[in-house]
Enzyme design. Structure first.
Site, mmCIF file in Angstrom:
data_model
loop_
_atom_site.group_PDB
_atom_site.id
_atom_site.type_symbol
_atom_site.label_atom_id
_atom_site.label_comp_id
_atom_site.label_asym_id
_atom_site.label_seq_id
_atom_site.Cartn_x
_atom_site.Cartn_y
_atom_site.Cartn_z
ATOM 1 N N ARG A 29 0.813 -1.156 0.160
ATOM 2 C CA ARG A 29 0.069 0.028 -0.026
ATOM 3 C C ARG A 29 0.929 1.255 -0.032
ATOM 4 O O ARG A 29 1.762 1.291 0.764
ATOM 5 C CB ARG A 29 -0.979 0.004 1.214
ATOM 6 C CG ARG A 29 -1.843 1.153 1.451
ATOM 7 C CD ARG A 29 -2.674 1.283 2.438
ATOM 8 N NE ARG A 29 -3.268 2.582 2.670
ATOM 9 C CZ ARG A 29 -4.531 3.054 2.265
ATOM 10 N NH1 ARG A 29 -4.890 2.079 1.100
ATOM 11 N NH2 ARG A 29 -4.862 4.017 2.398
ATOM 12 N N THR A 31 1.051 5.693 -0.764
ATOM 13 C CA THR A 31 0.539 6.697 -0.103
ATOM 14 C C THR A 31 -1.127 7.139 -0.678
ATOM 15 O O THR A 31 -1.649 7.545 0.053
ATOM 16 C CB THR A 31 1.475 8.034 -0.389
ATOM 17 O OG1 THR A 31 2.905 7.937 -0.114
ATOM 18 C CG2 THR A 31 0.794 9.285 0.062
ATOM 19 N N TYR A 32 -1.155 6.640 -1.951
ATOM 20 C CA TYR A 32 -2.373 6.958 -2.686
ATOM 21 C C TYR A 32 -3.458 5.687 -3.016
ATOM 22 O O TYR A 32 -4.221 5.817 -3.540
ATOM 23 C CB TYR A 32 -2.055 7.783 -3.959
ATOM 24 C CG TYR A 32 -1.405 9.119 -3.740
ATOM 25 C CD1 TYR A 32 -1.965 10.118 -2.934
ATOM 26 C CD2 TYR A 32 0.135 9.090 -4.099
ATOM 27 C CE1 TYR A 32 -1.505 11.330 -2.860
ATOM 28 C CE2 TYR A 32 0.618 10.346 -3.948
ATOM 29 C CZ TYR A 32 -0.078 11.519 -3.303
ATOM 30 O OH TYR A 32 0.550 12.699 -3.190
ATOM 31 N N GLY A 33 -2.838 4.434 -2.634
ATOM 32 C CA GLY A 33 -3.691 3.357 -2.780
ATOM 33 C C GLY A 33 -2.906 1.842 -2.710
ATOM 34 O O GLY A 33 -1.831 1.875 -2.292
ATOM 35 N N VAL A 35 -1.479 -1.485 -4.210
ATOM 36 C CA VAL A 35 -0.512 -2.296 -5.395
ATOM 37 C C VAL A 35 -0.769 -3.770 -5.363
ATOM 38 O O VAL A 35 -0.575 -4.313 -4.301
ATOM 39 C CB VAL A 35 0.633 -1.788 -5.126
ATOM 40 C CG1 VAL A 35 1.516 -2.400 -6.292
ATOM 41 C CG2 VAL A 35 0.937 -0.083 -5.039
ATOM 42 N N ASP A 151 9.639 14.143 -3.133
ATOM 43 C CA ASP A 151 9.049 12.809 -2.437
ATOM 44 C C ASP A 151 10.087 11.449 -2.628
ATOM 45 O O ASP A 151 9.580 10.649 -2.500
ATOM 46 C CB ASP A 151 7.575 12.682 -2.376
ATOM 47 C CG ASP A 151 7.155 11.781 -0.960
ATOM 48 O OD1 ASP A 151 8.021 11.903 -0.069
ATOM 49 O OD2 ASP A 151 6.304 10.974 -1.273
#
Length: 454
Positions: A29, A31-33, A35, A151
């Site tokens: 998982r 930052t945005y979803g 995998v 980032d």
């Protein structure tokens, strides 16, 4: 929109589940979803892909930004976006990208864990050089196309496993990336706080409004140091909480404890930083007079006269205007000496790192996060109880000493009893030290897990 046309389009639209097998193959998982590891249903070549499911309902701004950038960016060291799938039923978005079996977060963790077994601790020197060169190559491509990643951290540096691109670095997670072809527009107005704290450049911590490519270079320097030592160079205990205030006292303190406090001659524009007044109020130069990067790295067996240290020093210059560029770094003498960097960072050797584990339950990772939070709360409660018990014991001892001063003197007058008393004191001190060490290790492990998923 006409309902019949909408239904017809929905039926004809290609669905990700029709093309790929990925159920039960969740590997992480970000930052945005979530995998997933995926394979084509209609082919038997065994090629693996990553399906990144974007959290939320529909396309967020960060998802749109990542998709837009990845569709334009084509480089061997930047993750490749192969296809985008939109599901109108549940409003899910899937990105089909390269599947990488490894990443620097897991690789460094593997070597750090080896300390407990007294095996090889550090990442092999040739591998460090190859990793760094490919990271710089990928970032040079991004910067040449007016893109800041913003980032960079070990978890976002992927490494391909066995296959056609074995041992190749892929820079991933472009959700924070920004175009900077309009330098007059203050980037800080969009997102005042970006980049995970440990890898955040000092100018960001001091509120710089027109930051540049140098923030990515600083993060690469942090990753380079971590590869050399297997420890995060600017590890800070405080949790990474996104706020509108970029100033972070504890992180600056950690940087100064390693680098020393910046001299005015070394960073002339520091007085122009928005948080400079807060800096001078909170910190004293004399506190860090004995600190330096050379001393820190020497403690980790990296000699100050080595080419690796010289390059690291250029990457971690406090003044962003003096910090080396990615192109200059790639031409550094460090990459000219043996061993030369290789396209396969494993240099054809067997890969010692374990493959990614499947999370069979879609909510397993979320449950593990909740479990970890519960464990942290329980540990905090236990610590509070222990502290209360210690305070009660100290109060009882103090009361006994006040109530029986003469008896105390008699008990301590004998040599044997005095030795017993001192022995008890030593045992208590040892127990307290062990508890402190356990608490410090626990906090470090919690920070490592937190930094990975943020």
């Amino acid at each position: 929109m006409d309902y019949d046309f909408k239904m017809k389009t929905q039926i004809e639209r290609t669905k990700v589940e029709d093309l790929f097998n990925y159920e039960g193959c969740k590997v992480g998982r970000g930052t945005y979803g979530h995998v997933y590891k995926a394979k084509w249903k209609e082919t038997s070549d065994g090629k693996e892909y990553a399906l990144k499911q974007i959290d939320g309902t529909g396309l967020s701004m960060s998802a749109c930004r990542e998709i837009a950038l990845l569709r334009e960016l084509k480089h061997q060291n930047v993750i490749t976006l192969i296809r985008v799938f939109l599901s109108h039923n549940d409003r899910k978005v899937f990105l089909l990208i390269d599947y990488a079996e490894h990443d620097l977060w897991h690789i460094i963790k593997f070597h750090r864990a080896a300390k407990a077994t007294k095996k090889q601790v550090v990442v092999p020197r040739g591998m460090v050089k190859s990793l760094l060169y490919q990271i710089l190559d990928g970032i040079h491509y991004l910067h040449s196309n007016w893109v800041l990643h913003r980032d960079l951290k070990p978890a976002n540096i992927l490494v391909m496993g066995d296959g056609n691109e074995r041992g190749r670095v892929k820079i991933a997670d472009m959700g924070f990336a920004r175009l900077f072809n309009a330098p007059l527009k203050p980037l800080a107005d969009l997102d005042p706080v970006v980049v995970t704290f440990w890898y955040r450049a000092p100018e960001l911590l001091l509120g710089a409004r027109h930051y540049t490519k140098a923030i990515d270079i600083w993060a690469i320097g942090c990753i380079f140091a971590e590869l050399l030592t297997s420890e995060p160079i600017f590890h800070c205990r405080q949790e990474d909480i996104k706020t509108s205030n970029p100033y972070h006292h504890d992180q600056l303190d950690r940087i100064f404890n390693v680098m020393g406090f910046p001299q005015d001659k070394d960073w002339e524009d520091i007085k122009k930083m928005p948080e400079h007044h807060t800096l001078t109020k909170d910190f004293k130069r004399s506190t860090y007079s004995t600190c330096s990067l050379a001393k820190y790295m020497e403690r980790h067996k990296i000699k100050p006269d080595s080419k690796a240290f010289h390059l690291l020093q250029k990457l971690l210059l406090m003044d962003p205007n003096k910090r080396i560029t990615s192109e200059q770094a790639m031409q550094d003498q460090y990459f000219q000496e043996e061993p030369q960097p290789t396209q396969d960072v494993f240099a054809g050797c067997p890969i010692p790192y374990p493959k990614r584990e499947f999370l069979t339950d879609d909510d397993q990772e979320d449950k593990s996060d909740n479990k970890r939070q519960q464990q942290q709360q329980q540990q905090q409660q236990q610590q509070q109880q222990q502290q209360q018990q210690q305070q009660q014991q100290q109060q009882q001892q103090q009361q006994q000493m006040n109530a029986e001063p003469n008896a105390k003197r008699v008990r301590l007058s004998g040599a044997g009893n005095q030795q017993d008393f001192h022995h008890q004191q030593q045992q208590q001190q040892q127990q307290q030290q062990q508890q402190q060490q356990q608490q410090q290790q626990m906090m470090f492990n919690q920070q490592q897990n937190f930094q990975r998923f943020n």
